[in-house]
Design a protein around this motif. Structure first.
Motif, PDB file in Angstrom:
ATOM      1  N   ALA A  84       0.867  -1.181   0.000  1.00  0.00           N
ATOM      2  CA  ALA A  84       0.000   0.000   0.000  1.00  0.00           C
ATOM      3  C   ALA A  84       0.899   1.224   0.000  1.00  0.00           C
ATOM      4  O   ALA A  84       1.945   1.221   0.638  1.00  0.00           O
ATOM      5  CB  ALA A  84      -0.869  -0.003   1.253  1.00  0.00           C
ATOM      6  N   VAL A  85       0.499   2.250  -0.723  1.00  0.00           N
ATOM      7  CA  VAL A  85       1.295   3.489  -0.753  1.00  0.00           C
ATOM      8  C   VAL A  85       0.385   4.709  -0.662  1.00  0.00           C
ATOM      9  O   VAL A  85      -0.813   4.634  -0.955  1.00  0.00           O
ATOM     10  CB  VAL A  85       2.126   3.613  -2.064  1.00  0.00           C
ATOM     11  CG1 VAL A  85       3.236   2.566  -2.107  1.00  0.00           C
ATOM     12  CG2 VAL A  85       1.245   3.526  -3.310  1.00  0.00           C
ATOM     13  N   GLY A  86       0.987   5.820  -0.260  1.00  0.00           N
ATOM     14  CA  GLY A  86       0.317   7.106  -0.345  1.00  0.00           C
ATOM     15  C   GLY A  86       0.750   7.755  -1.649  1.00  0.00           C
ATOM     16  O   GLY A  86       1.870   7.545  -2.110  1.00  0.00           O
ATOM     17  N   THR A 175       9.944   5.564   3.578  1.00  0.00           N
ATOM     18  CA  THR A 175      10.219   6.271   4.836  1.00  0.00           C
ATOM     19  C   THR A 175      10.318   5.251   5.972  1.00  0.00           C
ATOM     20  O   THR A 175       9.886   4.116   5.828  1.00  0.00           O
ATOM     21  CB  THR A 175       9.118   7.309   5.136  1.00  0.00           C
ATOM     22  OG1 THR A 175       7.855   6.646   5.157  1.00  0.00           O
ATOM     23  CG2 THR A 175       9.103   8.410   4.093  1.00  0.00           C
ATOM     24  N   PHE A 180       3.181   8.322   9.904  1.00  0.00           N
ATOM     25  CA  PHE A 180       3.077   8.850   8.557  1.00  0.00           C
ATOM     26  C   PHE A 180       3.983  10.080   8.445  1.00  0.00           C
ATOM     27  O   PHE A 180       4.517  10.565   9.447  1.00  0.00           O
ATOM     28  CB  PHE A 180       1.620   9.228   8.241  1.00  0.00           C
ATOM     29  CG  PHE A 180       0.720   8.031   8.037  1.00  0.00           C
ATOM     30  CD1 PHE A 180       0.924   7.164   6.970  1.00  0.00           C
ATOM     31  CD2 PHE A 180      -0.329   7.767   8.907  1.00  0.00           C
ATOM     32  CE1 PHE A 180       0.105   6.052   6.785  1.00  0.00           C
ATOM     33  CE2 PHE A 180      -1.156   6.672   8.721  1.00  0.00           C
ATOM     34  CZ  PHE A 180      -0.941   5.808   7.659  1.00  0.00           C
ATOM     35  N   GLU A 181       4.119  10.613   7.245  1.00  0.00           N
ATOM     36  CA  GLU A 181       5.028  11.737   7.009  1.00  0.00           C
ATOM     37  C   GLU A 181       4.372  13.058   7.415  1.00  0.00           C
ATOM     38  O   GLU A 181       3.156  13.150   7.537  1.00  0.00           O
ATOM     39  CB  GLU A 181       5.402  11.799   5.516  1.00  0.00           C
ATOM     40  CG  GLU A 181       6.110  10.563   5.017  1.00  0.00           C
ATOM     41  CD  GLU A 181       5.219   9.320   4.930  1.00  0.00           C
ATOM     42  OE1 GLU A 181       4.030   9.471   4.582  1.00  0.00           O
ATOM     43  OE2 GLU A 181       5.702   8.212   5.229  1.00  0.00           O
ATOM     44  N   VAL A 197       4.680   7.057  -1.760  1.00  0.00           N
ATOM     45  CA  VAL A 197       5.456   6.880  -0.535  1.00  0.00           C
ATOM     46  C   VAL A 197       4.913   5.684   0.247  1.00  0.00           C
ATOM     47  O   VAL A 197       3.707   5.459   0.290  1.00  0.00           O
ATOM     48  CB  VAL A 197       5.436   8.173   0.325  1.00  0.00           C
ATOM     49  CG1 VAL A 197       4.010   8.596   0.705  1.00  0.00           C
ATOM     50  CG2 VAL A 197       6.282   8.041   1.594  1.00  0.00           C
ATOM     51  N   GLY A 198       5.853   4.920   0.811  1.00  0.00           N
ATOM     52  CA  GLY A 198       5.462   3.759   1.610  1.00  0.00           C
ATOM     53  C   GLY A 198       6.537   3.493   2.648  1.00  0.00           C
ATOM     54  O   GLY A 198       7.533   4.213   2.719  1.00  0.00           O
ATOM     55  N   MET A 199       6.349   2.450   3.450  1.00  0.00           N
ATOM     56  CA  MET A 199       7.301   2.184   4.547  1.00  0.00           C
ATOM     57  C   MET A 199       7.957   0.811   4.467  1.00  0.00           C
ATOM     58  O   MET A 199       8.777   0.482   5.325  1.00  0.00           O
ATOM     59  CB  MET A 199       6.576   2.281   5.901  1.00  0.00           C
ATOM     60  CG  MET A 199       5.902   3.600   6.167  1.00  0.00           C
ATOM     61  SD  MET A 199       4.984   3.528   7.726  1.00  0.00           S
ATOM     62  CE  MET A 199       3.980   5.010   7.589  1.00  0.00           C
ATOM     63  N   ASN A 223      -4.147   6.168  -0.324  1.00  0.00           N
ATOM     64  CA  ASN A 223      -4.529   7.493   0.195  1.00  0.00           C
ATOM     65  C   ASN A 223      -3.655   8.553  -0.457  1.00  0.00           C
ATOM     66  O   ASN A 223      -2.546   8.261  -0.873  1.00  0.00           O
ATOM     67  CB  ASN A 223      -4.293   7.532   1.718  1.00  0.00           C
ATOM     68  CG  ASN A 223      -2.854   7.203   2.065  1.00  0.00           C
ATOM     69  OD1 ASN A 223      -2.456   6.041   2.062  1.00  0.00           O
ATOM     70  ND2 ASN A 223      -2.061   8.217   2.337  1.00  0.00           N
ATOM     71  N   ALA A 225      -0.991  11.331  -0.019  1.00  0.00           N
ATOM     72  CA  ALA A 225       0.011  11.479   1.054  1.00  0.00           C
ATOM     73  C   ALA A 225      -0.287  12.719   1.908  1.00  0.00           C
ATOM     74  O   ALA A 225      -1.094  13.573   1.517  1.00  0.00           O
ATOM     75  CB  ALA A 225       1.406  11.558   0.439  1.00  0.00           C
ATOM     76  N   LEU A 233      -4.307  11.661   8.079  1.00  0.00           N
ATOM     77  CA  LEU A 233      -4.223  10.271   7.621  1.00  0.00           C
ATOM     78  C   LEU A 233      -4.519   9.306   8.758  1.00  0.00           C
ATOM     79  O   LEU A 233      -4.131   9.545   9.890  1.00  0.00           O
ATOM     80  CB  LEU A 233      -2.799   9.975   7.141  1.00  0.00           C
ATOM     81  CG  LEU A 233      -2.315  10.733   5.935  1.00  0.00           C
ATOM     82  CD1 LEU A 233      -0.927  10.235   5.556  1.00  0.00           C
ATOM     83  CD2 LEU A 233      -3.259  10.507   4.780  1.00  0.00           C
ATOM     84  N   VAL A 238      -6.248   3.417   5.024  1.00  0.00           N
ATOM     85  CA  VAL A 238      -5.362   2.574   4.217  1.00  0.00           C
ATOM     86  C   VAL A 238      -5.919   1.152   4.147  1.00  0.00           C
ATOM     87  O   VAL A 238      -6.037   0.566   3.066  1.00  0.00           O
ATOM     88  CB  VAL A 238      -3.925   2.564   4.821  1.00  0.00           C
ATOM     89  CG1 VAL A 238      -3.039   1.574   4.093  1.00  0.00           C
ATOM     90  CG2 VAL A 238      -3.317   3.969   4.782  1.00  0.00           C
TER      91      VAL A 238
HETATM   92  N1  HPA Z   1       2.823   7.082   3.820  1.00  0.00           N
HETATM   93  C1  HPA Z   1       3.630   6.036   4.096  1.00  0.00           C
HETATM   94  N2  HPA Z   1       3.228   4.782   3.947  1.00  0.00           N
HETATM   95  C2  HPA Z   1       1.992   4.557   3.485  1.00  0.00           C
HETATM   96  C3  HPA Z   1       1.104   5.600   3.191  1.00  0.00           C
HETATM   97  C4  HPA Z   1       1.550   6.944   3.369  1.00  0.00           C
HETATM   98  O1  HPA Z   1       0.815   7.926   3.119  1.00  0.00           O
HETATM   99  N3  HPA Z   1      -0.063   5.028   2.760  1.00  0.00           N
HETATM  100  C5  HPA Z   1       0.136   3.685   2.798  1.00  0.00           C
HETATM  101  N4  HPA Z   1       1.368   3.391   3.242  1.00  0.00           N
END
Ligand code: HPA
Length: 259
Positions: A84-86, A175, A180-181, A197-199, A223, A225, A233, A238
């Motif tokens: 999953a990413v933002g 990150t 979250f950021e 962006v993801g972790m 989502n 970011a 967030l 997510v």
């Molecule tokens: N930031 C970092 N990791 C994520 C995000 C995000 O907005 N959404 C899903 N994983």
């Protein structure tokens, strides 16, 4: 064999017969979950739940080295990681798939290489990787093109056929998390060329390359970011989006197993 790194629940893939559940121990400790070996139309596939069966490993504490080593031990040579990413790039919307083609690493304290020179682990095996580790070599791998072009192309074909909305390339910023950021961090990442962006994408990608496995990542935009949409967030957002996309993700995985 194809290996899938994803969230729990994937072993419930319809049509896939579960053949085995393997508990692998590695010189780097135990992986985050047992590896499930499944079969679809005679093709074998391995699944590993990155965050553990009960989602107990936060992104910064996932045993990435054990996970990749366990897949390799089982005979995986191609890996598809689901993440999953933002979205940072405004053209990327919630629900879209992204077949990322490069990354920026903003993690801080992750164990991100097997090649530790004279501190390298004692491993068994007769292949090149095991030999380099045993000889305590200092090794610098090339990651100009970090993601496997063959798996990326297969993913593009599948997503095209299924008419799922996707972006054929994108730069992934990883990150440290688990927070979250900040909005300022996202503005910085945008200036540096990140699209999403993801972790969890790093160090998975480079560890796979060190073990000479062909690795690609299919990202799902969960989502906008931080600071992009103007609201706060939550992990709930997510998880909800990932649940919405679960069926589509499974369809893509099944097609990839058969390729
Ligand atoms: N930031 C970092 N990791 C994520 C995000 C995000 O907005 N959404 C899903 N994983």
């Amino acid at each position: 064999m194809l290996g899938i790194i994803g969230g729990s629940g994937l072993y419930k893939l319809e049509n896939i017969k579960i053949r085995d559940e393997v508990y692998v121990n590695t010189p780097f400790g135990g992986p985050s979950s047992p590896v499930i070996i499944g079969e679809l139309e005679g093709k074998r596939v391995a699944f590993l739940a990155r965050h553990g069966k009960d989602h107990s490993y936060p992104p910064h504490l996932v045993p990435y080295k054990a996970n990749l080593w366990a897949l390799r031990e089982i005979g995986v040579n191609r890996v598809l990681a689901i993440s999953a990413v933002g979205s940072i790039n405004k053209l990327f919307r919630a629900g879209d798939f992204v077949i990322i083609d490069n990354f920026l690493d903003f993690t801080r304290k992750r164990d991100s290489t097997y090649y530790e020179g004279k501190f390298s682990a004692e491993v068994e095996g007769n292949d090149e990787v095991a030999r380099l580790l045993r000889e305590k070599k200092v090794v610098h791998i090339d990651v100009t093109e970090p993601y496997c072009p063959q798996v990326r192309n297969s993913l593009m074909d599948i997503l095209e056929e299924k008419h799922f909305k996707y972006h054929p390339a994108g730069t992934y910023a990883c990150t440290e998390g688990p927070r979250f950021e900040t909005a300022a961090e996202i503005r910085m990442l945008e200036k540096l060329g990140a699209d999403v962006v993801g972790m969890t994408g790093y160090p998975e990608v480079v560890l796979a390359r060190e073990l000479t496995m062909c690795y690609a990542s299919l990202c799902v935009v969960a989502n906008p970011a931080a600071g992009i949409s103007g609201y706060r967030l939550t992990s709930k957002e997510v998880l909800e989006l990932m649940a919405e996309r679960e069926e589509n993700i499974k369809e893509v995985i099944m097609e990839l197993i058969l390729k």
